[in-house]
Design an enzyme around this catalytic site. Structure first.
Site, PDB file in Angstrom:
ATOM      1  N   HIS A  40       0.836  -1.200   0.000  1.00  0.00           N
ATOM      2  CA  HIS A  40       0.000   0.000   0.000  1.00  0.00           C
ATOM      3  C   HIS A  40       0.872   1.252   0.000  1.00  0.00           C
ATOM      4  O   HIS A  40       1.691   1.443   0.908  1.00  0.00           O
ATOM      5  CB  HIS A  40      -0.894  -0.022   1.247  1.00  0.00           C
ATOM      6  N   GLU A  97       0.518  -0.765  -4.798  1.00  0.00           N
ATOM      7  CA  GLU A  97      -0.468   0.296  -5.035  1.00  0.00           C
ATOM      8  C   GLU A  97       0.184   1.619  -4.728  1.00  0.00           C
ATOM      9  O   GLU A  97       0.998   1.733  -3.807  1.00  0.00           O
ATOM     10  CB  GLU A  97      -1.689   0.075  -4.137  1.00  0.00           C
ATOM     11  N   ASP A 105      -0.634   6.250  -5.340  1.00  0.00           N
ATOM     12  CA  ASP A 105      -1.592   7.287  -5.714  1.00  0.00           C
ATOM     13  C   ASP A 105      -0.968   8.251  -6.718  1.00  0.00           C
ATOM     14  O   ASP A 105       0.159   8.712  -6.523  1.00  0.00           O
ATOM     15  CB  ASP A 105      -2.020   8.093  -4.481  1.00  0.00           C
ATOM     16  N   HIS A 139      -0.756  11.451  -2.066  1.00  0.00           N
ATOM     17  CA  HIS A 139      -2.066  11.036  -1.573  1.00  0.00           C
ATOM     18  C   HIS A 139      -2.944  12.217  -1.188  1.00  0.00           C
ATOM     19  O   HIS A 139      -4.155  12.196  -1.421  1.00  0.00           O
ATOM     20  CB  HIS A 139      -1.903  10.113  -0.359  1.00  0.00           C
ATOM     21  N   GLU A 184      -3.720   4.061  -8.419  1.00  0.00           N
ATOM     22  CA  GLU A 184      -4.943   4.723  -7.970  1.00  0.00           C
ATOM     23  C   GLU A 184      -4.948   6.167  -8.460  1.00  0.00           C
ATOM     24  O   GLU A 184      -4.031   6.942  -8.168  1.00  0.00           O
ATOM     25  CB  GLU A 184      -5.084   4.704  -6.459  1.00  0.00           C
TER      26      GLU A 184
END
Length: 266
Positions: free
Chosen positions: A20, A47, A49, A62, A133
């Protein structure tokens, strides 16, 4: 029984454990150092952002503001890449993990806010597949997805597993479907969406990503019976991870990939 969807992309096989924001608990989030830490822990997917700078350049971030991760005041949507790319993103790690834990990262080149292009080069060198993302500032969902995919598409090799494009802002998934129809899409939701099946069909998604606190066996099995993969976030405790695996959750997105990989067995 619900009929499986007619995918325009093959059904998605996600890893059991995915890092993450790289590996948020092991290195400063959304940095090359964090991605490298995730790879060192043994994951094959990470993952992160993607957000646009004030001059519409895609970087890993993020928050809508810079303060938490870099210590600098300012809004992402108002700050150009020339400023952001020089910022040390280890400040937030220091506040979360303590000064001693953060000392090894302070001032390192791989702890600057990375561009999407730098991130892709890192992923390819490490053999990692990304869950990208789309994290827009307000009102920029479609533009963020467009710019990110414009950069990603020519950089990602055709002989590698394609990136998964995910978003809470579902309009971004429409852009992803149009620009990269053969890349899988993940529908992100804080809670289990009541209209999950209609939304999955509408955006032609391959996976549903939900906060683990809102998942149960019946919900997980309904999604899987419909032909989709299920991912849950942010899973950092082994007891929770084992319970989710027993429910049938396919992928655990975690700040602690080292802990989950060491503690889970197939």
């Amino acid at each position: 029984m619900t009929s499986p969807p007619a995918f325009s992309v093959p059904p998605l096989r996600l890893p059991r454990v995915m890092g993450h924001r790289g590996a948020l608990a092991l290195a400063p989030e959304n940095t090359l150092a964090s991605i490298e830490a995730a790879a060192a822990a043994g994951v094959t997917w990470v993952e992160f952002d993607v957000m646009l700078t004030g001059d519409r350049q895609p970087v890993l971030m993020h928050d809508k503001t810079l303060k938490r991760t870099t210590g600098m005041a300012g809004a992402m949507a108002e700050t150009p890449l020339s400023v952001i790319s020089g910022l040390d993103a280890s400040a937030g790690f220091a506040r979360k993990r303590g000064a001693a834990a953060a000392a090894e990262f302070r001032g390192r080149d791989d702890c600057r806010v990375p561009t999407l292009e730098e991130t892709v080069a890192c992923l390819l060198a490490l053999g990692l597949t990304p869950n990208v993302e789309i994290k827009p500032t307000p009102g920029l969902a479609e533009e963020t997805a467009t710019v990110a995919l414009e950069r990603l598409l020519p950089l990602w090799p055709e002989d590698r597993l394609p990136p998964l494009i995910s978003a809470f802002e579902w309009d971004a998934l429409t852009v992803a479907r149009e620009m990269a129809p053969l890349w899988p899409r993940g529908l992100l939701s804080h809670e289990f969406p009541k209209d999950w099946q209609a939304a999955m069909t509408r955006y032609d998604c391959a996976s549903l990503h939900v906060n683990w606190r809102h998942l149960g066996t019946a919900r997980v099995q309904a999604v899987k019976t419909a032909g989709y993969a299920v991912a849950s976030y942010t899973v950092n405790q082994l007891t929770v991870a084992r319970r989710l695996v027993k429910m049938g959750v396919d992928c655990l997105i975690t700040d602690r990939p080292d802990r989950l990989l060491a503690g889970l067995t197939d």
